[in-house]
Design a protein around this motif. Sequence first.
Motif, PDB file in Angstrom:
ATOM      1  N   GLU A  21       0.859  -1.199   0.000  1.00 17.08           N
ATOM      2  CA  GLU A  21       0.000   0.000   0.000  1.00 17.08           C
ATOM      3  C   GLU A  21       0.890   1.241   0.000  1.00 17.08           C
ATOM      4  O   GLU A  21       1.938   1.269   0.638  1.00 17.08           O
ATOM      5  N   PRO A  22       0.455   2.295  -0.665  1.00 19.86           N
ATOM      6  CA  PRO A  22       1.227   3.541  -0.618  1.00 19.86           C
ATOM      7  C   PRO A  22       1.054   4.170   0.769  1.00 19.86           C
ATOM      8  O   PRO A  22       0.029   3.997   1.427  1.00 19.86           O
ATOM      9  N   PRO A  23       2.077   4.918   1.256  1.00 18.91           N
ATOM     10  CA  PRO A  23       1.968   5.533   2.576  1.00 18.91           C
ATOM     11  C   PRO A  23       0.865   6.593   2.599  1.00 18.91           C
ATOM     12  O   PRO A  23       0.567   7.215   1.583  1.00 18.91           O
ATOM     13  N   SER A  24       0.299   6.802   3.794  1.00 18.77           N
ATOM     14  CA  SER A  24      -0.769   7.791   3.939  1.00 18.77           C
ATOM     15  C   SER A  24      -0.199   9.204   3.791  1.00 18.77           C
ATOM     16  O   SER A  24       1.003   9.425   3.929  1.00 18.77           O
ATOM     17  N   GLN A  25      -1.096  10.143   3.533  1.00 21.99           N
ATOM     18  CA  GLN A  25      -0.668  11.532   3.373  1.00 21.99           C
ATOM     19  C   GLN A  25      -0.107  12.075   4.686  1.00 21.99           C
ATOM     20  O   GLN A  25       0.850  12.847   4.675  1.00 21.99           O
TER      21      GLN A  25
END
Length: 146
Positions: A21-25
Motif C-alpha cells: 500500500e502507498p503511505p498515507s498523506q
Amino acid sequence: YDSGEIRYDINYDSINALAAEPPSQDYLDIIQRGREELAELRRNPDALRNKKDLKFEEEQEKERLVLEARQLEDAKRNQEERIRQEQKRRDKREEEEKRKVEERQRSGGEDGGPVNPAVFAFAAIAGGAGVAMSGSGGDDESPVGV
C-alpha cells in the motif's frame, strides 16, 4: 502504523500487504517536515533549540558557577585555617624557646646548663696559668716533664 495503534494480525502476509500500500498523506507530511527541520538544523544548529533545553543549559551553568564559587570559598577558608594553624605552631615554638631562655637565665648555668663560651674560655686560660704557676714553687707536685 498510527501513534498508539495496536495490531494483532502481524504475519508475513499482512506485512507484505501493508508494504504494498502507498503511505498515507499524514505519514508523507511528517516525513517532509522532518526533512525540512533536518536541513534547517544543519544550516543553523542553534535555530531550533528547544526552550526546555536552553533553560536546562542555563540552570546547569548557574549550578556550575555556584559550585565553583563554593569551591573557591572552601579553598580560601582552608588556606586561612592552614595559615592560622601554622602561626599557632610558630607562636608555640617561640613561646617554648622564650621559656627555655628565661629558664637558663634564671638558673645562671649552675645546674650544668650551657655557659657563655667567652666566660668558659677566660676561665680555661686563667685556670691554666694558675696551674703552671703553682708547679714552679719547687714542690713535689710539679707538672710532668718540667
